[in-house]
Structure formats: structure tokens, C-alpha cells
Design an enzyme around this catalytic site. Structure first.
Site, PDB file in Angstrom:
ATOM      1  N   SER A 106       0.843  -1.204   0.000  1.00 49.37           N
ATOM      2  CA  SER A 106       0.000   0.000   0.000  1.00 49.37           C
ATOM      3  C   SER A 106       0.873   1.247   0.000  1.00 49.37           C
ATOM      4  CB  SER A 106      -0.901   0.030   1.232  1.00 49.37           C
ATOM      5  OG  SER A 106      -0.156   0.381   2.384  1.00 49.37           O
ATOM      6  N   ASP A 107       0.369   2.321  -0.601  1.00 54.04           N
ATOM      7  CA  ASP A 107       0.993   3.612  -0.329  1.00 54.04           C
ATOM      8  C   ASP A 107       0.727   3.942   1.143  1.00 54.04           C
ATOM      9  OD1 ASP A 107       2.299   6.014  -0.434  1.00 54.04           O
ATOM     10  OD2 ASP A 107       1.280   6.731  -2.234  1.00 54.04           O
ATOM     11  N   TRP A 108       1.470   4.879   1.655  1.00 58.56           N
ATOM     12  CA  TRP A 108       1.460   5.161   3.096  1.00 58.56           C
ATOM     13  C   TRP A 108       0.089   5.692   3.534  1.00 58.56           C
ATOM     14  CZ3 TRP A 108       5.214   2.757   1.363  1.00 58.56           C
ATOM     15  CH2 TRP A 108       6.347   2.427   2.118  1.00 58.56           C
ATOM     16  N   SER A 109      -0.632   4.877   4.255  1.00 59.19           N
ATOM     17  CA  SER A 109      -2.020   5.146   4.653  1.00 59.19           C
ATOM     18  C   SER A 109      -2.978   5.075   3.469  1.00 59.19           C
ATOM     19  CB  SER A 109      -2.168   6.496   5.362  1.00 59.19           C
ATOM     20  OG  SER A 109      -1.288   6.560   6.457  1.00 59.19           O
ATOM     21  N   GLY A 110      -2.594   4.334   2.469  1.00 60.04           N
ATOM     22  CA  GLY A 110      -3.477   4.153   1.312  1.00 60.04           C
ATOM     23  C   GLY A 110      -4.441   2.998   1.503  1.00 60.04           C
TER      24      GLY A 110
END
Ligand code: BGC
Length: 980
Positions: free
Chosen positions: A299-303
Site C-alpha cells: 500500500s501507499d502510506w495510509s493508502g
């Protein structure tokens, strides 16, 4: 009913009120099963994303076989919580890298370190600052793409990084203002695809996993995570139809997968109203099933926006692991342990995540590429001593070893940036001899940032010379050679005189110096820039995306001011993408214009090499320079357009971005895609096309094996309780349960509510392969990469100095919805004065195919296809039709394209003057037969005055037997869908 359905239903009333966006038509090609009648025309407001389950399990396709064998053996030994540890980050600033998963100490498996960026090792010291993606792309040089990847990968390896968070092909560059376009390569899928494949191979040859990002449709910064403004609660939805997805945005990801990228980062945005990291269609169907991706999706960061749903939809690793940074909560971690124990995530899905992650590790041979004390740096401080667990302020120790990993990369960097510099105009002023009596340098972009090269966090300011944009796609400069200091050294080596005014607004001083240059004879060199970056930093009111396409710091005024006194003004621009040059490009006092891109640490040396002719420029523009912002068609959405719900970004322009949009809309750019001058000149001749006998395209059939599991999961919840011998670090994410009760351990008041997950997600039985997929190797149906034709042409250096030329191969696929031309291949060739070299380029089956949304496969339409070889997207100097007689084609083009004559896109082209247009080659279907096309030699040498592209000589002739007649201009063709 899928988990995203609620969002859709809630939004229907708004959709009813919505008027279709204006704009050119695009293929009517919604996704199969996206059956909402309101959205059945594709790429539309509230478009839906069809469900696709189960999540495909990796099978060790192609050259992944050995890595899978080792990974399976390793994962078979793991406990449930050890597997979960692989999938879940420990939380923001929990360890030293920007992302860290959990270790498996029992087996000596270290936690993985994920570190930005696509241009170097972020957040540490003694590393190189490489040119950005957009600059290396402008070299059009496969060997340099690879070398930069290898150099960057080597630095990550030597710092102890496991996964380099790059390269970038999303954003692709739908809009020129897109804040992060510069991290990627170009708004063209083929150039980006070749660049990403070579970069991935280079990074991974150095023994580090690449993470190709951001997947997919991540084309602007505004609303990527909802806010700003805070009233918007959901991330923007990129509404993309099936044809556009395949022929444009997915294309370079396919190349990355085929090149073996070990991981792919899912993006922040939604695609067709389903979040990228829980979109079963883009992850399960497209990436893992159709493209056969064998690595892991991070995942992207907090995605990540859900626990079970994102697991079922194909995500494999959550970063940085916590829901909000340092919230201490996670969608996975203990919750994934719980989900496997209560059956909402099948064991085979968790096992597949673990195998994919460990297979990536083996695939690049991380085992043989370990360094002592890895990771040897902390992303959170440059101090030698600090906390191991930075957020929790725990475990004071040595965190930075200050290992200098730069090797001899400075010379490469200087070369990369010089080779990626594009000469846009030259009336003879360049190259400089060094003997000008007075050299005057203007503009803050020539000089130092007063705070130092790293003085603004994540390069979040535009002070001094611009050598990279801002955001996470950056690293620290080990030094930054400014243009002013390098030019000064050059001038002084000739014993001449140099002065400068670096204040952009010191008009009186600029005037005075410019007058003196004209008076005594000399040269004025004006530096100006335009910056952009990632949306979490706002610079000069630009929230990541640029607000406009003008030069920053009133660059136009600076240029106007200098040129009004100086009759020999060279303009050098460091920009993240196109800027408007209409106010000065044809001013006769502007004697040369250079795009110097984002060159990295050797900026001044690279530009001086070009200015003084030590390197003959050979870069070509990787985007179109329009005369106005509106000409690009698509634009960034800056204001919420859906109330507080997810803004809707309809990609209604379809595949028509950048040069394809200009061609379609009949706009004449100032400098076109692919354009760039040299200090020498070239001519093109002798186009030949050889057809190859390739086996017929066979849609893939058959089934996968059933989902494997590795090891046995104990159902005794007591086995997973927090171990007594581990001291909890605050806010750290662990895989362990707090209680033997799953419900109590989850701490979730909604635990066990009656929620229905998609039934198919639990089906681990053999699954049918997709026609466009493969049971052999990653990248989709392998027949797509069969070489059907080889094009050759002679390129002659008609000038007096050695130089590099980039011959480009474009195709017109002939259909009513096809762009005028699409780039399909290129090469960068060094040619001695007077000598000729042969340009050779293959055309694969994919290159001549369209995506058929009904067949859900690539087909070759029987429309007449024309190949062009030229020096830019508008200098299509040679052309010949492709002989498709040996290729099985689909009689009427893609079965999904149902056009009405009033709405189809233009496919009509002027039949005027292209020397070789319309000459059909005579090669039959026989293998390797070739014949010469009627391409007469014509000059590619562009002078400044011809920079706008001689479109009349570049328009193809379409003489079709499919019912539309050749006609001029770009008006609607008279096309009948029944006449084929
Ligand atoms: C960016 C990613 C980056 C990550 C970690 C995110 O905000 O979108 O590109 O890799 O942060 O720094």
C-alpha cells in the site's frame, strides 16, 4: 454485492443531476459487469469497478520459479503471526526506514527496509542525487535508463535497503500540471514502459527489490487523500474506461511486471469509485491475473482503507502499518491474525501474501546482498546516535553509520543529465566558444538556495537552482553544482569576464548588465524554472500540482527584461514539465532555448557541457510544449465537484493525452513531443520493413492450480497471545492477540456484525486463466511480444560534428478511434559526421493491437496500419504501410467500438505531402521478406524557426477499404460501422 457498493448507491442521486462532461468522445468501453445503467458508457461520473475474485495466488511463472521454490520452503516453516509480520508495517517511525515490516528472528529473517525514492536514497547522507525520471527519459537511451537504475539500486543496497520505492509510472502525466509527473518518465506509455523496465532491471540487478508505483490512475495531488479541503471525505475517483486503461495507463505497468518488478505500490486514489488498495478489478483481475504479477502489492502510506476487503482484493503488504500515522491501530497486524483465525481471510490468501514477499526477496538475491548494521541510517535524524524506535523514543543507540555509498556515480550523473538536456532553439548562438568578452548570468535558478541545497525539508521550496521537485520523491544532495559556479569556472578557464544578477526582480541591475553585454559583445544566459511536487507540501500556493504553466519567480519578466537589452540571450529552463514559452520563444534576441530538466547534483556541470559543446545535445522532449494551457485538453480538478463525496475525475479524453491530444484537437504545439535539436543535422532515408512469420495469437486457456497453503495454522488462539518476553513499544504494530477471545482482542465494537464479503473471494479451487493472460511468464499473453515486423531506416549525420540522434517509430493503427500516431519504439544512435547508421526497431503484436472490451483480449484490427520513422512526433519523415496479410486480424476492429458518425473521434488525415506516405510495402507473409518503402531522404534537422513542427509533411495518408474515405483535417470521418 461488494464492499464498495454502498458508496455507489449513496451517490446515485447526485449522478442523476450530473451533466456529462464536455470534451471529445472516447471509446464507449465500460468494463464488463460494471452494469450500473447510469455509467454504462465508461469513464463516467460514478463509474463502478467490477468485482473480481478470488485473488490470484502466485504460481512462480517464468523466471520466478526458483524464487517461488525457495519462498515456499521458507514460508512453510512460519507460524501464523510470523506470516502476518511479513505483511504488516510496524508503524510510522517505528523503525529506521520510511517503511519496515516485522522480522522473523527465529529464522534469522530481518525486517525489510522500504525506502524512497525514485531518484536516490531518501532521508540520509552521503548518497547521490540522480536526475529525476523526466530527465533520464529525455535521453531516450535504454542503456542510460538501466545504468541509472543500477547505480541507484547499488546505493540502496549499500545503505541496507531491501525495497527501493521507485520507479514511477503513475502518474503517467495525464495533465501537465500534475505535481508528481517529474518523478515518472513521460506522458507516453511506450517511452514510460521501456524506461520503467530498464530501471527495474537495473535496480534489481544491484540486488534490491524495485517497487513500481503508484498503481493506478494517480494523476493529480489534489484530493488524493480526500482533503484538502477537509470537507471532502473520500479520495478522488479516477474514472477510466477499459480501453484507456489497457492502451494507456496499464501499459507501462505491464512492462514493469514483465521486467520482474518485485513489488508494486497501490495508490491513494480510487479507480472507478473503489480505492486502489482494495480494488479487486485493478489488483486481482488486471495485475495479478491478466498480467501475471508474481511479486507483492504494497500500500501507499495510509493508502489502505479496510482490513479483510483489501486482503481479498489482492493487497499483500500494508505500509507503514498503522491506520493513521502513530495511531497504534492497524487494519492488519493482529487484525489479520484474527481474520485468518475466524475465516474471513482464507489461509491461502495470507500464505500467498507471504510467499509473494519472500519470493521477491529471493528473486533479486537479497540473501547475497546484505550489509552490516542494515539499515545503516535513520530516516528520522542525521545524528549518529538517536532512538531505534524514533516515535516511541525508545532504545537509544547508534542509528547512523554515515556510510558513503556514492561510488563513482557523479560522472554518470553528469552524463545522464547532459544527455537528457533538450535543445529547443538555436540560431547559431550555441555552442559557446568560451571566448565571449563578457558572459552575463541572470536568475535565481542559476545560483544557490540561500538555505543550502537541502535547506528546505523534502526540497519543499523553490529557492535557487532547481535540480529536483519536492516531496517523497527526493533525496539529500551530497552537493549541488550550480550553473553559475560551473559556467564561471569555464569562463575563467578562458581568461574571460563573467558577471551575474541572481535576484529575479533586480530589474535595474539586469538592464544595466544586459546593455553592457550588447555593447561590448558577449552572451546573456538567463536561468528560470518551474517546480511542483507532492501534495503534502504547499509551495507558493501550489498544492503539489502546479496552478499554472508559467515560469516561476516571474521568469517571463526576467527574460523580457534581459532580452530588451541583450541581443544574444540564451534561455535555460529547469522545469518539471512544459511551461508556456509563447512570450519569448520567437523573440529574435532569444538566440537559443534549452530545457535542462531536473538534473540532480551535477546540474551546473551538465549544463556547461552542453553550452560549451563538450556534449552535443541529443535529448528529445518527453512532453508537448503547447501555446496555451487549454490545448492539453485534460486538466487537474482543483475544487471539489461532488459535494463532500469523492471528487469525480472522468478520464473522458480517453487515450488522447499530450501529443495525441494535440494531434486530435488540431493544435499546433510550439515544440512537439519527441523534438530536440543537435549541433549537427541528420537526414533520414531508406525505410524498410521486414515482416516476420510469427505463430498465430492464441488466447490463453486452461486453469490455474488450486490455491496452495503452506504449513498448518493452529486454531488455538492461546498460541498467538502477546509473548511474555517481548516488551511492548508504544504505538508499534504487532501481530499478536491481547486475549484468547478474537472479539475482545480486536477491540472492534462492530466485530462480527453481519457483513457479507464476496463469496468468490473464498474459492481456492482452480481458476480459469484469462485469454489475455499467461501460464508461462509474467506480462500477459506472451504472444503479445512476438515481433511481427522489423523496421530499418538509414540516418545520416549531414553536419560537421559527431552527434546523437533519436529516430522514433510511430504507428497509425487506422481505426476511427485511434490516435493519429502513437510512439512504438526508438533508439539513440551516435553518428560520426558524414556517416550513416541504421536505425532498427521491432514492432510487436502488442504494438499493432487494440484492446477489445467484449473479447477481453487484444486484437489486431484490419484497418490499414502505417509506420512512420522520424525525428519527432510531428517530423514523421518516412512512412510505409504495414502488410498485415500474414497476420490474423479482426475484421471490423474491436468489437466494442460502436461509433456513430457524429461522435467518433477523427481519423481523417490530410493526404498531402509526406514523401513516403501511402507507399505500400510489398512484403508478403513470408518470414523475413522485406522490401523498400518509398521513403526518400529528407532532412530532420530542425532549426529554431521550424521548431513548431512541419505538420503538413507529417500527416499520414489513410486510404482505407473500410468505408471511410480519406479527407483533410481533423473533422469527423465518414465512417460506417457496417462496411468493413
Ligand atoms: C508517497 C509514496 C512514498 C511514501 C513513503 C507517500 O506519501 O505517495 O510515493 O513512497 O509516501 O514515503
Amino acid at each position: 454485492m461488494t464492499f464498495m457498493r454502498t458508496v455507489l448507491l449513496a451517490a446515485v442521486p447526485l449522478a442523476l443531476a450530473q451533466v456529462d462532461p464536455p470534451g471529445p468522445p472516447f471509446p464507449n468501453s465500460t468494463y464488463p459487469n460494471a452494469t450500473d445503467p447510469l455509467t454504462d458508457s465508461g469513464a463516467m461520473w460514478n463509474e463502478t469497478s467490477p468485482p473480481s475474485y478470488p485473488s490470484p495466488w502466485g504460481t512462480g511463472l517464468g523466471d520466478w520459479a526458483d524464487a517461488y521454490k525457495s519462498a515456499r520452503a521458507f514460508v512453510s516453516q512460519l507460524t501464523l503471526t510470523e506470516k502476518v509480520n511479513l505483511t504488516t508495517g510496524v508503524g510510522w517511525e517505528g523503525e529506521k526506514c520510511v517503511g519496515n515490516n516485522g522480522a522473523i528472528p527465529r529464522l534469522g529473517f530481518k525486517a525489510l527496509c522500504m525506502q524512497d525514492s525514485p531518484l536516490g536514497v531518501r532521508d540520509t547522507d552521503f548518497v547521490s542525487a540522480f536526475p529525476a525520471g523526466v530527465t533520464i527519459a529525455a535521453t531516450w537511451d535504454r542503456a542510460l535508463f538501466y545504468q541509472r537504475g543500477f547505480d541507484m539500486g547499488s546505493e540502496h543496497r549499500d545503505k541496507g535497503v531491501d525495497v527501493q520505492l521507485g520507479p514511477v509510472v503513475g502518474p503517467l502525466g495525464r495533465t501537465p500540471e500534475g505535481g508528481r509527473n517529474w518523478e515518472g518518465f513521460a506522458p507516453d506509455p511506450v517511452l514510460s514502459g521501456i524506461a520503467v523496465a530498464q530501471t527495474v532491471k537495473g535496480i534489481q540487478a544491484a540486488g534490491v527489490m524495485a517497487c513500481t508505483k503508484h498503481y493506478i490512475g494517480y494523476e493529480q495531488e489534489h484530493f488524493r487523500q480526500g482533503a484538502p479541503p477537509t470537507s471532502v471525505t473520500e479520495s478522488i475517483s479516477s474514472n477510466i474506461d477499459d480501453v484507456t486503461m489497457h492502451e494507456l495507463y496499464l501499459w507501462p505497468f505491464a512492462d514493469a511486471v514483465r521486467a520482474g518488478t518485485a513489488s508494486i505500490m497501490c495508490s491513494y486514489n480510487q479507480i472507478n469509485n473503489s480505492y486502489a488498495c482494495q480494488n479487486s478489478y485493478t489488483q486481482n483481475q488486471l495485475l495479478k491475473n491478466e498480467l501475471g504479477f508474481q511479486g507483492f502489492i504494497m500500500s501507499d502510506w495510509s493508502g489502505q482503507h479496510s482490513g479483510v476487503s483489501s486482503a481479498l482484493a489482492g493487497m499483500d503488504m500494508t505500509m507503514p502499518g498503522d491506520i493513521g500515522f502513530d495511531s497504534g491501530t492497524s487494519f492488519w497486524g493482529a487484525n489479520l491474525t484474527i481474520a485468518v483465525l475466524n475465516g474471513t481471510v482464507p489461509q491461502w490468501r495470507l500464505d500467498d501474501m507471504a510467499v509473494r514477499i519472500v519470493a521477491g526477496w529471493y528473486y533479486v538475491d537479497r540473501e547475497a546482498n546484505q550489509v552490516a548494521n542494515a539499515p545503516t541510517f535513520s530516516s528520522w535524524t542525521l545524528d549518529t546516535y538517536n532512538y531505534q524506535h524514533f516515535y516511541a523514543s525508545e532504545d537509544w543507540t547508534q542509528v547512523n553509520y554515515h556510510v558513503d555509498v556514492r561510488d563513482e556515480h557523479a560522472a554518470d550523473i553528469r552524463n545522464f543529465a547532459a544527455k537528457g538536456t533538450v535543445l529547443l532553439k538555436n540560431n547559431g548562438a550555441l555552442p559557446l566558444s568560451g571566448n565571449a568578452k563578457l558572459t552575463a548570468v541572470f536568475g535565481s535558478d542559476a545560483a544557490e538556495n540561500q538555505y543550502g541545497p537541502n535547506g528546505c525539508s523534502d526540497r519543499g521550496c523553490d529557492n535557487g537552482t532547481l535540480a529536483m521537485g519536492w516531496g517523497s520523491g527526493t533525496d539529500n544532495f551530497p552537493y549541488l553544482v550550480t550553473p553559475l559556479e560551473a559556467i564561471k569556472a569555464e569562463v575563467l578557464s578562458h581568461g574571460k569576464s563573467i558577471e551575474d544578477v541572481i535576484d529575479d526582480y533586480a530589474y535595474a541591475q539586469q538592464n544595466a548588465l544586459a546593455r553592457r553585454v550588447t555593447d561590448v559583445g558577449g552572451v546573456c544566459i538567463v536561468f528560470a524554472n518551474a517546480d511542483s511536487g507532492e501534495g503534502y507540501i504547499i509551495v507558493d500556493d501550489n498544492e503539489g500540482d502546479r496552478n499554472n504553466l508559467t515560469l516561476w519567480h516571474n521568469g517571463d519578466d526576467l527574460i523580457r527584461n534581459v532580452t530588451s537589452f541583450c541581443n544574444n540571450t540564451i534561455v535555460v529552463m529547469h522545469t518539471v514539465g512544459p511551461v508556456l514559452v509563447d512570450s519569448f520563444y520567437d523573440n529574435e534576441n532569444v538566440t537559443a532555448i534549452i530545457w535542462a530538466g531536473l538534473p540532480g547534483q551535477e546540474s551546473g556541470n551538465s549544463i556547461t557541457d552542453i553550452l560549451y559543446g563538450k556534449v552535443n545535445p541529443g535529448g528529445k522532449s518527453v512532453f508537448t510544449w503547447g501555446a496555451s494551457r487549454g490545448e492539453y485538453g485534460a486538466d487537474v480538478i482543483y475544487e471539489p465537484n461532488n459535494g463532500v463525496l469523492a471528487p469525480q475525475e472522468d478520464f473522458a479524453e480517453g487515450v488522447f493525452i499530450d501529443y495525441r491530444a494535440f494531434d486530435k484537437l488540431g493544435e499546433t504545439p510550439i515544440y512537439e513531443f519527441g523534438f530536440g535539436l543537435s549541433y549537427t543535422t541528420f537526414s533520414y532515408s531508406n525505410l524498410q520493413i521486414a515482416a516476420h512469420a510469427a505463430p498465430a495469437y492464441t488466447p490463453t486457456t486452461g486453469d490455474t492450480p488450486s490455491a496452495p497453503t503452506y504449513g498448518v495454522v493452529s486454531n488455538n488462539t492461546a498460541d498467538y497471545l502477546f509473548p511474555a518476553d517481548i516488551t511492548r513499544i508504544p504505538a508499534y504494530i504487532y501481530p499478536y492477540l491481547n486475549s484468547t477471545s478474537l472479539s475482545a482482542s480486536s477491540g472492534d465494537p462492530l466485530y462480527a456484525i453481519n457483513y457479507t464479503f464476496p463469496a468468490g473471494a473464498y474459492d481456492g479451487s482452480p481458476q480459469p486463466l484469462l485469454a489475455a493472460g499467461s501460464s508461462v511468464a509474467p506480462g500477459g499473453n506472451q504472444a503479445l511480444y512476438d515481433v511481427l515486423f522489423t523496421v530499418t531506416a538509414t540516418v545520416t549525420n549531414t553536419g560537421s560534428v559527431e552527434g546523437d540522434e533519436v529516430p522514433q517509430l510511430y504507428l497509425n493503427l487506422g481505426g476511427p478511434n485511434d490516435p493519429k500516431v502513437v510512439l512504438r519504439n526508438f533508439d539513440r544512435i551516435t553518428i560520426a559526421p558524414g556517416a550513416s547508421e541504421t536505425f532498427t526497431a521491432d514492432i510487436t503484436r502488442r504494438d499493432v493491437s487494440n484492446w477489445d472490451t467484449v473479447a477481453q483480449d487484444w486484437i489486431i484490427s484490419s484497418y490499414t496500419k502505417t509506420a512512420y520513422v522520424g525525428s519527432s512526433s510531428r517530423k514523421l519523415l518516412l512512412s510505409a504501410k504495414l502488410d498485415l496479410s500474414g497476420v490474423s486480424t479482426s475484421p471490423s476492429g474491436p468489437s466494442s467500438t460502436t461509433y456513430s458518425s457524429s461522435s467518433s473521434s477523427a481519423a481523417g488525415y490530410s493526404s498531402s505531402s509526406s514523401s513516403a506516405a501511402g507507399s505500400s510495402i510489398s512484403s508478403s507473409s513470408a518470414a523475413g521478406s522485406s522490401s523498400s518503402a518509398a521513403g526518400s531522404s529528407s532532412s530532420a534537422a530542425g532549426s529554431s524557426s521550424s521548431a513548431a513542427g512541419s505538420s503538413s509533411s507529417s500527416t499520414p495518408t489513410v486510404t482505407s477499404s473500410y468505408g471511410h474515405s480519406a479527407h483533410s483535417g481533423y473533422g469527423p470521418p465518414s465512417y460506417s460501422s457496417t462496411s468493413a
